[in-house]
Design a protein around this motif. Structure first.
Motif, short mmCIF file in Angstrom:
data_model
loop_
_atom_site.label_atom_id
_atom_site.label_comp_id
_atom_site.label_asym_id
_atom_site.label_seq_id
_atom_site.Cartn_x
_atom_site.Cartn_y
_atom_site.Cartn_z
N LEU A 275 -17.82 74.42 54.56
CA LEU A 275 -16.62 75.22 54.35
C LEU A 275 -16.00 75.67 55.67
CD1 LEU A 275 -17.73 77.46 51.36
CD2 LEU A 275 -15.86 75.81 51.32
N ALA A 276 -14.67 75.80 55.67
CA ALA A 276 -13.96 76.28 56.86
C ALA A 276 -14.20 77.77 57.09
CB ALA A 276 -12.48 76.00 56.72
N HIS B 238 -2.28 65.06 56.73
CA HIS B 238 -2.05 66.26 57.53
C HIS B 238 -2.11 65.88 59.00
CE1 HIS B 238 -2.92 70.22 59.38
NE2 HIS B 238 -2.29 70.73 58.33
N PRO B 239 -1.36 66.55 59.88
CA PRO B 239 -1.42 66.22 61.31
C PRO B 239 -2.81 66.25 61.91
CG PRO B 239 0.45 67.66 60.88
CD PRO B 239 -0.32 67.56 59.60
N ASP B 240 -3.71 67.04 61.35
CA ASP B 240 -5.07 67.11 61.87
C ASP B 240 -6.00 66.09 61.23
OD1 ASP B 240 -4.61 69.21 63.71
OD2 ASP B 240 -4.65 70.66 62.05
N GLY B 241 -5.45 65.21 60.42
CA GLY B 241 -6.25 64.17 59.78
C GLY B 241 -6.09 64.19 58.28
N PRO B 242 -6.49 63.12 57.61
CA PRO B 242 -6.32 63.04 56.17
C PRO B 242 -7.35 63.88 55.41
CG PRO B 242 -7.42 61.09 56.96
CD PRO B 242 -7.06 61.87 58.18
N PHE B 243 -6.89 64.40 54.28
CA PHE B 243 -7.76 65.15 53.37
C PHE B 243 -7.62 64.54 51.98
CE2 PHE B 243 -7.07 68.16 56.75
CZ PHE B 243 -8.22 68.94 56.80
N GLU B 244 -8.57 64.86 51.13
CA GLU B 244 -8.44 64.60 49.70
C GLU B 244 -8.30 65.94 49.00
OE1 GLU B 244 -10.40 61.77 46.35
OE2 GLU B 244 -11.79 63.04 47.47
N LEU B 245 -7.23 66.09 48.23
CA LEU B 245 -7.05 67.30 47.43
C LEU B 245 -7.81 67.12 46.12
CD1 LEU B 245 -5.75 70.04 46.76
CD2 LEU B 245 -3.75 68.78 45.91
N VAL B 246 -8.79 67.98 45.87
CA VAL B 246 -9.56 67.97 44.64
C VAL B 246 -9.10 69.18 43.83
CG1 VAL B 246 -11.86 67.96 43.61
CG2 VAL B 246 -11.49 66.92 45.87
N ARG C 262 -11.56 70.30 60.51
CA ARG C 262 -12.12 69.22 59.70
C ARG C 262 -13.29 69.74 58.87
NH1 ARG C 262 -8.77 66.10 58.43
NH2 ARG C 262 -10.21 64.35 58.14
N LYS C 263 -12.95 70.73 58.11
CA LYS C 263 -13.88 71.35 57.17
C LYS C 263 -13.22 71.38 55.79
CE LYS C 263 -17.32 73.30 59.78
NZ LYS C 263 -18.76 73.44 59.44
N VAL C 264 -13.95 71.85 54.79
CA VAL C 264 -13.40 71.98 53.44
C VAL C 264 -12.64 73.30 53.34
CG1 VAL C 264 -13.95 72.14 50.99
CG2 VAL C 264 -15.26 70.59 52.45
N VAL D 100 -10.61 68.35 51.09
CA VAL D 100 -11.85 67.81 51.63
C VAL D 100 -11.52 66.80 52.71
CG1 VAL D 100 -14.00 66.62 51.07
CG2 VAL D 100 -12.92 68.14 49.37
N PRO D 101 -12.02 66.94 53.94
CA PRO D 101 -11.70 65.98 55.00
C PRO D 101 -12.11 64.56 54.63
CG PRO D 101 -12.81 67.90 55.89
CD PRO D 101 -12.92 68.01 54.41
N GLN D 102 -11.23 63.61 54.95
CA GLN D 102 -11.51 62.19 54.71
C GLN D 102 -11.50 61.45 56.03
OE1 GLN D 102 -11.88 60.89 51.17
NE2 GLN D 102 -12.42 63.07 51.39
N ARG D 103 -12.24 60.37 56.07
CA ARG D 103 -12.22 59.52 57.27
C ARG D 103 -10.92 58.74 57.31
NH1 ARG D 103 -18.29 56.82 57.44
NH2 ARG D 103 -19.46 58.78 57.70
N SER D 104 -10.39 58.59 58.51
CA SER D 104 -9.18 57.78 58.65
C SER D 104 -9.48 56.33 58.32
CB SER D 104 -8.66 57.87 60.09
OG SER D 104 -8.34 59.20 60.43
#
Length: 353
Positions: free
Chosen positions: A194-195, A250-258, A292-294, A348-352
């Motif tokens: 968690l963030a 997101h500019p800081d990297g992709p996420f998955e919205l759950v 890059r946290k939840v 939730v952070p996702q890998r590019s």
């Protein structure tokens, strides 16, 4: 062994109700009238003042038993007393004065001090009850523990408790019209992914009894927030059909919205999807840095005849002013009548790719 955290909070609320301290009969009626079983109500009535006196005056040497017509009872064997004593350690001054000052032990100590005794020299005998306590009955005594319910729900989804995962649920009692009780339950999760140190989702429940009010709060949490927490954080794959998923750039990297189910309140009419509002919030969120946290996102809106009465947008369990501004300028879900909408999801952070 039953969890008594919620029962003690209910007892404290009964003692602290109103401008003036209620008498024992009023406390008893407040408890049993809202479904607290007599064996539990009786113990709250006796043991909370004893516990709070020990919190207020810890230097006195207190008895470890209780005299009843049927014989001596050991306080160490009374879980309600143990729970009351633990809760008393974090009581505020107002609670302490309302509850401790009505204790027979406090009155005895006060009399001895008035006679010139020193506090540290006082040794109290066993308090005496005129009647035997009701036998402890099986079950929760009419006050189910939200924390125990939360833990059971997680175990049912295969989530191991302990270790890196910590969970809790704290009950707060709010004033309610006569014949009803109203509670707020803060469900909390701590996990290294968690963030924020804790993710907290707060829900309300009301009803004529504590069982119904707490049950409604647990049900609301289960419908809206439980499955995103399980799927996005604690045990992915345990409830895949209970959430919606979408990729979020997101500019800081992709996420998955759950995302959990959209909940609506105060109306039986069909309510449009809050998807357009959520899309606007996600656009606004791109202006805010994300680790890059939840991250947790919760949205609550309440309208009456098209006018906003309450808006709350939480990011990582803290108010997000930019998100609240988006909600404030968004059209009401319905043009008339009362309506409230609630959304909860995890990013939730996702890998590019």
């Amino acid at each position: 062994m039953i969890e008594l955290d919620a029962a003690v909070e209910v007892g404290i609320a009964a003692f602290c109700a109103g401008q003036e301290s209620p008498g024992d009969d009023a406390v008893w009626e407040s408890l049993t009238g809202a479904g607290v079983e007599p064996w539990l109500a009786e113990r709250l009535l006796y043991f909370l003042p004893m516990a709070y006196t020990r919190r207020l005056l810890p230097d006195v040497r207190y008895a470890e038993g209780l005299e009843t017509p049927g014989g001596r009872l050991s306080l160490a064997d009374e879980p309600v007393f143990a729970a009351a004593l633990a809760r008393a350690q974090r009581a505020d001054r107002g609670e302490i004065e309302r509850i401790a000052f009505r204790s027979a032990e406090f009155n005895a100590i006060n009399s001895l001090l008035n006679d010139g005794s020193n506090l540290a020299d006082l040794v109290l005998g066993d308090p005496a009850l005129a009647e035997d306590l009701e036998p402890v009955r099986p079950g929760d005594g009419g006050v189910p523990s939200p924390r125990a319910a939360f833990e059971d729900l997680l175990r049912g989804h295969g989530v191991p408790l302990g270790g890196e995962t910590a969970v809790g649920a704290t009950l707060f009692v709010h004033p309610a019209p006569r014949g009803l009780v109203m509670t707020q339950v803060d469900f909390a999760v701590s996990h290294p992914a968690l963030a924020a140190p804790w993710l907290v989702e707060s829900v309300a429940g009301h009803g004529p009894t504590w069982r119904e009010a707490i049950g409604r709060a647990v049900s609301t949490f289960t419908q809206g927030a439980l499955h995103p927490i399980v799927e996005g954080l604690l045990n992915p794959g345990a409830a895949p059909d209970q959430v919606q998923r979408e990729r979020y750039e997101h500019p800081d990297g992709p996420f998955e919205l759950v995302l959990g189910a959209q909940l609506t309140m105060f109306t039986d009419r069909p309510v449009p999807s809050a998807g357009p509002l959520l899309d606007r919030l996600l656009v606004e969120l791109r202006a805010r840095p994300l680790t890059r946290k939840v991250h947790g996102l919760r949205v609550f809106t309440a309208h009456n005849d098209g006018r906003a009465q309450s808006t709350e947008v939480l990011l990582d369990s803290e108010p997000w002013p930019a998100g609240e501004a988006v909600v404030a300028h968004h059209p009401a879900p319905l043009p008339d009548g009362r309506v409230a909408v609630r959304l909860f999801g995890l990013l939730v952070p996702q890998r590019s790719p």
